[in-house]
Design an enzyme around this catalytic site. Structure first.
Site, PDB file in Angstrom:
ATOM      1  N   LYS A 108       7.668  14.487  -9.956  1.00 54.75           N
ATOM      2  CA  LYS A 108       8.153  13.678 -10.577  1.00 54.75           C
ATOM      3  C   LYS A 108       7.658  13.491 -11.706  1.00 54.75           C
ATOM      4  CE  LYS A 108       6.656  12.238  -7.052  1.00 54.75           C
ATOM      5  NZ  LYS A 108       5.316  10.770  -5.838  1.00 54.75           N
ATOM      6  N   ASP A 115       6.873   6.105  -4.210  1.00 53.14           N
ATOM      7  CA  ASP A 115       6.540   5.356  -2.475  1.00 53.14           C
ATOM      8  C   ASP A 115       7.965   5.043  -2.646  1.00 53.14           C
ATOM      9  OD1 ASP A 115       3.851   5.312  -3.639  1.00 53.14           O
ATOM     10  OD2 ASP A 115       4.410   2.752  -3.585  1.00 53.14           O
ATOM     11  N   ASN A 162      -0.449  11.253  -4.665  1.00 57.89           N
ATOM     12  CA  ASN A 162      -0.994  10.266  -5.229  1.00 57.89           C
ATOM     13  C   ASN A 162      -2.376   9.963  -5.667  1.00 57.89           C
ATOM     14  OD1 ASN A 162       0.559   7.838  -5.883  1.00 57.89           O
ATOM     15  ND2 ASN A 162       1.306   7.766  -4.226  1.00 57.89           N
ATOM     16  N   ARG A 171     -11.718  -2.818  -0.763  1.00 55.27           N
ATOM     17  CA  ARG A 171     -10.905  -2.372   0.171  1.00 55.27           C
ATOM     18  C   ARG A 171     -12.020  -1.525   0.509  1.00 55.27           C
ATOM     19  NH1 ARG A 171      -6.556   2.227  -2.786  1.00 55.27           N
ATOM     20  NH2 ARG A 171      -5.844   1.656  -0.931  1.00 55.27           N
ATOM     21  N   TYR A 189      -6.488  -6.470  -2.403  1.00 57.51           N
ATOM     22  CA  TYR A 189      -6.307  -6.240  -3.933  1.00 57.51           C
ATOM     23  C   TYR A 189      -5.341  -7.077  -5.202  1.00 57.51           C
ATOM     24  CZ  TYR A 189      -1.527  -4.305  -4.093  1.00 57.51           C
ATOM     25  OH  TYR A 189      -0.101  -4.096  -3.834  1.00 57.51           O
ATOM     26  N   ALA A 234       4.987   1.682  -7.265  1.00 58.62           N
ATOM     27  CA  ALA A 234       6.097   1.658  -6.408  1.00 58.62           C
ATOM     28  C   ALA A 234       7.337   2.862  -6.386  1.00 58.62           C
ATOM     29  CB  ALA A 234       6.403   0.631  -5.368  1.00 58.62           C
ATOM     30  N   GLY A 289       1.105  -0.977   0.321  1.00 57.83           N
ATOM     31  CA  GLY A 289      -0.048  -0.127   0.187  1.00 57.83           C
ATOM     32  C   GLY A 289       0.704   1.300   0.132  1.00 57.83           C
ATOM     33  N   ASP A 290       0.523   2.043  -0.291  1.00 55.66           N
ATOM     34  CA  ASP A 290       1.489   3.402  -1.703  1.00 55.66           C
ATOM     35  C   ASP A 290       2.373   3.251   0.854  1.00 55.66           C
ATOM     36  OD1 ASP A 290      -0.572   5.046   0.803  1.00 55.66           O
ATOM     37  OD2 ASP A 290      -0.208   6.721  -1.185  1.00 55.66           O
TER      38      ASP A 290
HETATM   39  P1  ADP Z   1       4.545   8.578  -9.206  1.00 56.43           P
HETATM   40  O1  ADP Z   1       4.591   6.798  -9.304  1.00 56.43           O
HETATM   41  O2  ADP Z   1       4.095   9.016  -7.769  1.00 56.43           O
HETATM   42  O3  ADP Z   1       3.594   8.418  -9.991  1.00 56.43           O
HETATM   43  P2  ADP Z   1       6.355   8.651 -10.966  1.00 56.43           P
HETATM   44  O4  ADP Z   1       6.434   7.550 -11.895  1.00 56.43           O
HETATM   45  O5  ADP Z   1       7.076  10.168 -11.603  1.00 56.43           O
HETATM   46  O6  ADP Z   1       6.097   8.959  -9.833  1.00 56.43           O
HETATM   47  O7  ADP Z   1       8.003   8.019 -10.425  1.00 56.43           O
HETATM   48  C1  ADP Z   1       8.661   8.500  -9.526  1.00 56.43           C
HETATM   49  C2  ADP Z   1      10.571   8.608  -9.903  1.00 56.43           C
HETATM   50  O8  ADP Z   1      10.443   7.337 -10.472  1.00 56.43           O
HETATM   51  C3  ADP Z   1      11.115   9.838 -10.541  1.00 56.43           C
HETATM   52  O9  ADP Z   1      11.265  10.813 -10.540  1.00 56.43           O
HETATM   53  C4  ADP Z   1      11.738   9.049 -11.199  1.00 56.43           C
HETATM   54  O10 ADP Z   1      12.757   8.598 -10.718  1.00 56.43           O
HETATM   55  C5  ADP Z   1      11.736   7.494 -10.948  1.00 56.43           C
HETATM   56  N1  ADP Z   1      11.359   6.747 -12.412  1.00 56.43           N
HETATM   57  C6  ADP Z   1       9.769   6.727 -12.891  1.00 56.43           C
HETATM   58  N2  ADP Z   1       9.549   6.038 -14.565  1.00 56.43           N
HETATM   59  C7  ADP Z   1      11.225   5.783 -14.695  1.00 56.43           C
HETATM   60  C8  ADP Z   1      11.864   5.721 -16.111  1.00 56.43           C
HETATM   61  N3  ADP Z   1      10.925   5.324 -16.671  1.00 56.43           N
HETATM   62  N4  ADP Z   1      12.693   5.789 -15.993  1.00 56.43           N
HETATM   63  C9  ADP Z   1      14.079   6.158 -15.059  1.00 56.43           C
HETATM   64  N5  ADP Z   1      13.358   6.210 -13.589  1.00 56.43           N
HETATM   65  C10 ADP Z   1      11.465   6.223 -13.550  1.00 56.43           C
END
Ligand code: ADP
Length: 304
Positions: A225, A259, A165, A103, A88, A256, A29-30
């Site tokens: 991000k 997370d 999230n 949930r 889940y 994750a 879970g996150d």
């Molecule tokens: P969330 O999961 O909160 O939606 P992101 O998908 O943007 O956030 O991913 C969180 C972090 O994970 C990014 O800032 C990066 O550091 C890493 N990350 C996610 N996807 C990639 C990817 N395709 N290549 C490299 N790093 C990634």
């Protein structure tokens, strides 16, 4: 020495291990995932606890036993008689993971039902982490009470971090989701949004706009991000900057990513790093987590 607390919902995870209906039972879970990574990153002098509500059934017992075995304190878990935890199930269709949730009745939804308990578990923490999912699962009317308790803990000196999230299915309306995200962010020192999600909900044209919107709500630090794109960082005393994230050769499972990023960043800040160094630690960890299947990836955490 310090005390870290994450609040939210940990669920039973059923992940397929082979065709033919065989599943492995896990827990994730996150905000729990963030606590799990934080436990592995923070020195042992730090306590890492998870605050949630569970039931009084064997599945709830197993969940708490798992948390304890992973070094996560469960003294802040409230038991609710006759209740149970959420679940889940993951299914894979054409190589894509799909999630199916049960949930609606989970005990964690009653987290704001006892404010004395809530104030008690927040007391004396150095860092408090929660997310928009933590808020979304609460009854709409109690979200404000919940944030009020966190705001009181912040006033007493805790650093509060909030991951935005987004889970539209958990909110009663888009408006409620927008208000909930802003309310959570207003309670926090550090906000961790995702540009993919925030840009749709708030019509932010750029990650800098996302960062500045949260800055205007009172955050001291924002890390936006954007998957493989550069992170956009904002600090009250230094303004905006960008940070490239490490290239990941093969993305196996992005569960994750955010997370684990949060845990890397928070642990970095807790250990005295500046925002850029802490965010770099988060991005490195997230890059390793998405290179392996599942939410909790022990081998992604390298020895210090
Ligand atoms: P969330 O999961 O909160 O939606 P992101 O998908 O943007 O956030 O991913 C969180 C972090 O994970 C990014 O800032 C990066 O550091 C890493 N990350 C996610 N996807 C990639 C990817 N395709 N290549 C490299 N790093 C990634």
């Amino acid at each position: 020495m310090g005390a870290f607390l994450a609040l939210g919902e940990c669920m039973v995870e059923l992940a397929p291990v082979s065709a033919g209906g065989l599943y492995r039972r896990g827990f994730a879970g996150d905000s729990f995932n963030t606590a799990w990574y934080a436990r592995r990153l923070l020195p042992q002098e730090w306590s890492v606890d998870y605050a949630t509500c569970v039931g009084d059934d064997p599945l709830s017992d197993e969940m708490l036993a798992f948390m304890q075995a992973e070094g996560i304190g469960t003294d802040s878990v409230r038991r609710i008689e006759g209740s149970s935890v959420g679940l889940y199930m993951i299914s894979v269709q054409d190589g894509e993971r799909q999630f199916c949730y049960w949930r609606g009745q989970s005990a964690a939804r009653q987290m704001a039902g006892d404010l004395k308990w809530l104030d008690g578990v927040l007391k004396g923490r150095d860092m408090i982490h929660f997310s928009a999912i933590t808020l979304a699962i609460l009854p709409p009317k109690s979200r404000e009470f919940f944030c009020g308790a966190i705001a009181r803990a912040r006033k007493k000196g805790a650093i509060v971090t909030f991951d935005t999230n987004l889970r539209p299915a958990l909110w009663e309306s888009t408006d409620a989701m927008r208000q909930g995200l802003s309310m959570g962010a207003r309670t926090a020192d550090i906000v961790l949004p995702s540009f993919d999600e925030d840009s749709v909900l708030f019509e932010d044209a750029t990650p800098a706009e996302t960062a500045e919107r949260y800055a205007a709500l009172g955050a001291d630090m924002v890390a936006v991000k954007h998957r493989s794109e550069a992170l956009t960082l904002w600090q009250r005393d230094a303004g905006l900057s960008e940070l490239q994230v490490p290239h990941v050769e093969t993305v196996v499972d992005t569960t994750a990513a955010g997370d684990s990023f949060a845990a890397g960043l928070l642990a970095g800040l807790a250990m005295g790093a500046g925002l850029e160094e802490a965010a770099a630690q988060g991005a490195k960890l997230a890059g390793r987590v998405i290179g392996a299947p599942g939410a909790l990836v022990p081998e992604a955490v390298l020895p210090a």
